[in-house]
Design a protein around this motif. Structure first.
Motif, PDB file in Angstrom:
ATOM      1  N   GLN A  71       0.843  -1.188   0.000  1.00 47.02           N
ATOM      2  CA  GLN A  71       0.000   0.000   0.000  1.00 47.02           C
ATOM      3  C   GLN A  71       0.884   1.245   0.000  1.00 47.02           C
ATOM      4  O   GLN A  71       1.802   1.357   0.823  1.00 47.02           O
ATOM      5  CB  GLN A  71      -0.912   0.016   1.231  1.00 47.02           C
ATOM      6  N   ARG A  97       0.919   5.526  -0.081  1.00 49.67           N
ATOM      7  CA  ARG A  97       0.173   6.784   0.097  1.00 49.67           C
ATOM      8  C   ARG A  97       1.138   7.933  -0.157  1.00 49.67           C
ATOM      9  O   ARG A  97       2.214   8.001   0.443  1.00 49.67           O
ATOM     10  CB  ARG A  97      -0.391   6.864   1.520  1.00 49.67           C
ATOM     11  N   ARG A 139      -5.293  11.336  -1.950  1.00 44.64           N
ATOM     12  CA  ARG A 139      -6.040  11.184  -0.698  1.00 44.64           C
ATOM     13  C   ARG A 139      -6.415   9.728  -0.431  1.00 44.64           C
ATOM     14  O   ARG A 139      -6.850   9.389   0.671  1.00 44.64           O
ATOM     15  CB  ARG A 139      -7.305  12.048  -0.723  1.00 44.64           C
ATOM     16  N   THR A 140      -6.272   8.887  -1.440  1.00 43.65           N
ATOM     17  CA  THR A 140      -6.597   7.474  -1.276  1.00 43.65           C
ATOM     18  C   THR A 140      -5.315   6.643  -1.321  1.00 43.65           C
ATOM     19  O   THR A 140      -4.276   7.090  -1.816  1.00 43.65           O
ATOM     20  CB  THR A 140      -7.551   6.988  -2.378  1.00 43.65           C
ATOM     21  N   ILE A 141      -5.409   5.428  -0.804  1.00 42.48           N
ATOM     22  CA  ILE A 141      -4.273   4.504  -0.797  1.00 42.48           C
ATOM     23  C   ILE A 141      -4.196   3.787  -2.141  1.00 42.48           C
ATOM     24  O   ILE A 141      -5.212   3.334  -2.667  1.00 42.48           O
ATOM     25  CB  ILE A 141      -4.418   3.478   0.339  1.00 42.48           C
TER      26      ILE A 141
END
Length: 213
Positions: A138, A140, A175-177
């Motif tokens: 993940q 970010r 703003r999202t992963i």
């Protein structure tokens, strides 16, 4: 033992038992017959590593049917091997003479020299961590003022320590992963990012490393 500059990439406890087995085999192969570094002493000597790794392999096979006792035995065998690998990692750090060639010849991988902070992993990467499934990570990113879009790229970290086989992916929303898939468990990857500002790319960030599981 003296302070060392080269640090081993560990995190073995977070790996799946099969990945611990393959990693231990690779490290045993790197040490066995290696004239560049003294043979490690008991209780983390090579015969012990080999015996406990073989026991883990047998336990992995026995646990395929999901039996409670077999799974418990597999987990126990994994923990035994993980403890040996962590001891060996410290041994290699102290005995490789700060020589990266000697260090890598043992089968261990070096930590990235990239320094991280509590706030962000690099100037444009907020963090890289394990994904929800095996072979995933993940990512970010940090918002860059005036950026229209972003790009992240990743590559396995080879024995020489300099990634070359990069794979890229565009990102439109920081703003999202972003979930990266298709990674090989037990392999350390370097991640970099850049932004598009006024139709031009910024420079790639320093690498942030994460071992896939």
């Amino acid at each position: 033992m003296k302070n060392t500059t080269i640090k081993a990439a560990t995190g073995f406890r977070s790996l799946k038992p099969e990945a611990v087995f393959s990693t231990a085999n690779a490290i045993y192969g790197g040490f066995n017959g290696n004239a560049n570094i003294p043979a490690p002493p008991s209780p983390f000597d090579l015969p012990t590593l080999l015996a406990d790794t073989n026991a883990l392999g047998a336990a992995n096979a026995a646990a395929l049917d999901g039996g409670t006792k077999a799974v418990a035995q597999r987990n126990h065998c994994k923990e035994v091997v993980v403890k040996i690998l962590n001891q060996l990692a410290k041994y290699v750090e102290a005995n490789c003479k700060d020589d990266m060639t000697i260090f890598l010849s043992t089968g261990f991988k070096a930590q990235s020299s990239t320094k991280t902070t509590a706030a962000t992993a690099s100037e444009s990467i907020r963090y890289v961590k394990l994904g929800p499934n095996s072979g995933q990570a993940q990512v970010r990113l940090v918002a860059v003022p005036g950026a229209a879009s972003y790009e992240v790229r990743w590559a396995p970290v080879p024995a020489g320590g300099v990634p070359t086989a990069w794979t890229g992916q565009p990102i439109t929303n920081v703003r999202t992963i972003t979930v990266i898939s298709g990674l090989t468990p037990g392999t350390s990857y370097a991640f970099q990012a850049r932004a598009v500002v006024q139709s031009a790319y910024t420079d790639w960030t320093d690498s942030v490393t994460q071992m896939a599981t």
